[in-house]
Design an enzyme around this catalytic site. Structure first.
Site, PDB file in Angstrom:
ATOM      1  N   TRP A 102      -5.552 -10.731 -41.420  1.00  0.00           N
ATOM      2  CA  TRP A 102      -6.844 -10.888 -40.665  1.00  0.00           C
ATOM      3  C   TRP A 102      -7.322  -9.351 -39.679  1.00  0.00           C
ATOM      4  CZ3 TRP A 102     -10.302 -12.626 -43.362  1.00  0.00           C
ATOM      5  CH2 TRP A 102      -9.700 -13.846 -44.772  1.00  0.00           C
ATOM      6  N   ASP A 172     -11.507 -11.992 -32.303  1.00  0.00           N
ATOM      7  CA  ASP A 172     -10.973 -13.141 -33.927  1.00  0.00           C
ATOM      8  C   ASP A 172     -11.069 -13.927 -33.460  1.00  0.00           C
ATOM      9  OD1 ASP A 172     -12.012 -13.900 -36.496  1.00  0.00           O
ATOM     10  OD2 ASP A 172     -10.930 -12.423 -37.472  1.00  0.00           O
ATOM     11  N   LYS A 196     -13.179 -23.968 -39.772  1.00  0.00           N
ATOM     12  CA  LYS A 196     -11.548 -24.047 -39.041  1.00  0.00           C
ATOM     13  C   LYS A 196     -11.043 -24.681 -38.595  1.00  0.00           C
ATOM     14  CE  LYS A 196     -10.519 -20.085 -41.688  1.00  0.00           C
ATOM     15  NZ  LYS A 196     -10.895 -18.733 -42.391  1.00  0.00           N
TER      16      LYS A 196
HETATM   17  C1  LIG Z   1     -10.752 -17.580 -42.127  1.00  0.00           C
HETATM   18  C2  LIG Z   1     -10.512 -16.168 -41.447  1.00  0.00           C
HETATM   19  C3  LIG Z   1     -11.894 -14.854 -41.565  1.00  0.00           C
HETATM   20  C4  LIG Z   1     -12.090 -14.835 -42.412  1.00  0.00           C
HETATM   21  O1  LIG Z   1     -13.446 -15.315 -42.394  1.00  0.00           O
HETATM   22  P1  LIG Z   1     -14.879 -15.331 -43.103  1.00  0.00           P
HETATM   23  O2  LIG Z   1     -15.322 -16.715 -42.480  1.00  0.00           O
HETATM   24  O3  LIG Z   1     -14.608 -15.987 -44.379  1.00  0.00           O
HETATM   25  O4  LIG Z   1     -15.326 -14.647 -43.056  1.00  0.00           O
HETATM   26  C5  LIG Z   1     -11.655 -13.788 -40.235  1.00  0.00           C
HETATM   27  N1  LIG Z   1      -9.674 -14.056 -39.472  1.00  0.00           N
HETATM   28  C6  LIG Z   1      -9.455 -15.244 -39.447  1.00  0.00           C
HETATM   29  C7  LIG Z   1      -8.790 -14.805 -38.218  1.00  0.00           C
HETATM   30  C8  LIG Z   1      -9.954 -16.529 -39.846  1.00  0.00           C
HETATM   31  O5  LIG Z   1      -9.398 -17.121 -40.216  1.00  0.00           O
END
Ligand SMILES: *Cc1c(COP(=O)(O)O)cnc(C)c1O
Length: 360
Positions: A102, A172, A196
């Site tokens: 990511w 993030d 999540k």
């Molecule tokens: C799932 C995830 C993403 C992607 O998220 P989207 O909402 O599908 O764009 C980005 N960064 C992390 C750390 C994630 O777990």
């Protein structure tokens, strides 16, 4: 009705009590005679839902008054672009710490809009640890330092905020937001897709320090401009109303659970239960350095990978689902977000023991 124990990495399991409340209110929200899905976002009913969600998030996360809270769309992936559009503030580039897929993606997409300096990366070690802070090659003139506090695929987590010498820290937090107490004032900006630890997909939370706003890249569309979104209470256009509403119920649920301290302790106990078993049993391996292991996503491999399919099939048969590892790392992964119960983790450990026993 029979519910599975859901270890999916995302969209992921939600608190059962929240789903029940959604069900109870689905056809008639609070005597309004309509579903939240059918309300105008400008009506007082939805405005009250939206404001309560922000208030509860501020309370549970301890967000200081000089931070804006935005409810956006486009997922964390859209933020990979929105962050440089909004936070460069006349500077040429930004630092990225790459601790998994990511973070790597964030750096790549960020690189389309500015000069990205990958100040540290653990890719050569297959993302099994966080690079030592002393080894980071930070640029003192960077607009921000971007980290991925929890790498969902590799199961690597920062357990403390790194010192960035005054350069705003951008995080993030898609897969570990609201999983333990944090000091929001250590961050310039935090973003997270909801699916999540917060609610259904479709809404993305941004928490940003006010003084960083107002200096976007030229031609940044209004809908991507944090300041304009903030000035319009995240309603420049129709927001993801239903996802916002469910997120609000989850924030209330977190408060009822005792807030971040209680939730953090429970998450630590859940993770310890699973890691302690994995470490005690040679048949299973987690490759991540102990100090950097994730409390949310626990990847593990079997001593005999040819047994992977049997492991997953047997798990499914006893109601344990979503355990297949990400295609890039293989093996298994148990995602144990806030809504996963300790009983759910215990059921997984019991199954893992049984699987080993029936091997020999
Ligand atoms: C799932 C995830 C993403 C992607 O998220 P989207 O909402 O599908 O764009 C980005 N960064 C992390 C750390 C994630 O777990």
């Amino acid at each position: 009705m029979k519910r599975i124990v859901n270890f999916s990495a995302g969209p992921a399991t939600l608190p059962f009590e929240v789903l029940q409340q959604v069900q109870a209110e689905l056809l008639d929200w609070n005597g309004s005679g309509m579903s939240v899905m059918e309300m105008s976002h400008r009506d007082k009913e939805f405005m009250s839902i939206a404001q309560a969600a922000e208030q509860d998030l501020r309370e549970v996360m301890g967000i200081p008054a000089n931070y804006k809270v935005l409810f956006m769309q486009g997922g964390a992936t859209a933020q990979f672009s929105f962050v440089p559009m909004n936070l460069l503030r006349g500077k040429a580039g930004a630092d990225y710490i790459v601790t998994g897929d990511w973070g790597k993606k964030a750096a790549k997409i960020g690189g389309q809009l500015c000069k990205v300096n990958v100040a540290a990366s653990a890719e050569a070690d297959k993302f099994t640890h966080i690079p030592e802070r002393g080894s980071w090659n930070l640029d003192p003139d960077a607009a921000y330092v971007h980290i991925t506090p929890n790498e969902t695929i590799h199961g690597v987590e920062f357990h403390a905020e790194p010192d960035t010498a005054g350069v705003p820290l951008v995080a993030d937090m898609s897969s570990n937001i609201l999983s333990r107490p944090i000091d929001v004032s250590k961050y310039g900006l935090i973003y997270a897709g909801a699916q999540k630890n917060i609610g259904p997909s479709g809404v993305t939370i941004v928490v940003v320090r006010e003084d960083l706003l107002g200096e976007t890249l030229p031609k940044t569309p209004a809908i991507f401009d944090y300041k304009q979104v903030a000035d319009n209470e995240s309603m420049l256009n129709t927001p993801p109303c239903f996802a916002w509403y469910v997120a609000g119920l989850v924030f209330k649920w977190m408060k009822q659970q005792g807030g971040m301290t209680a939730i953090g302790e429970r998450n630590a106990a859940k993770a310890a239960l699973l890691y302690d078993y994995i470490d005690s049993e040679p048949f299973y391996t987690n490759p991540v350095r102990k100090a950097d292991r994730s409390r949310m996503n626990v990847p593990f491999t079997l001593a005999n990978p040819e047994r992977d399919a049997d492991f997953l099939k047997g798990a499914k048969a006893v109601g344990l689902s979503g355990l297949k590892g990400h295609r890039s790392v293989g093996g298994m992964r148990a995602s144990i977000y806030n809504a996963m119960t300790i009983d759910g983790v215990q059921a997984l450990v019991d199954y893992m023991k049984e699987f080993v026993r029936t091997q020999s």
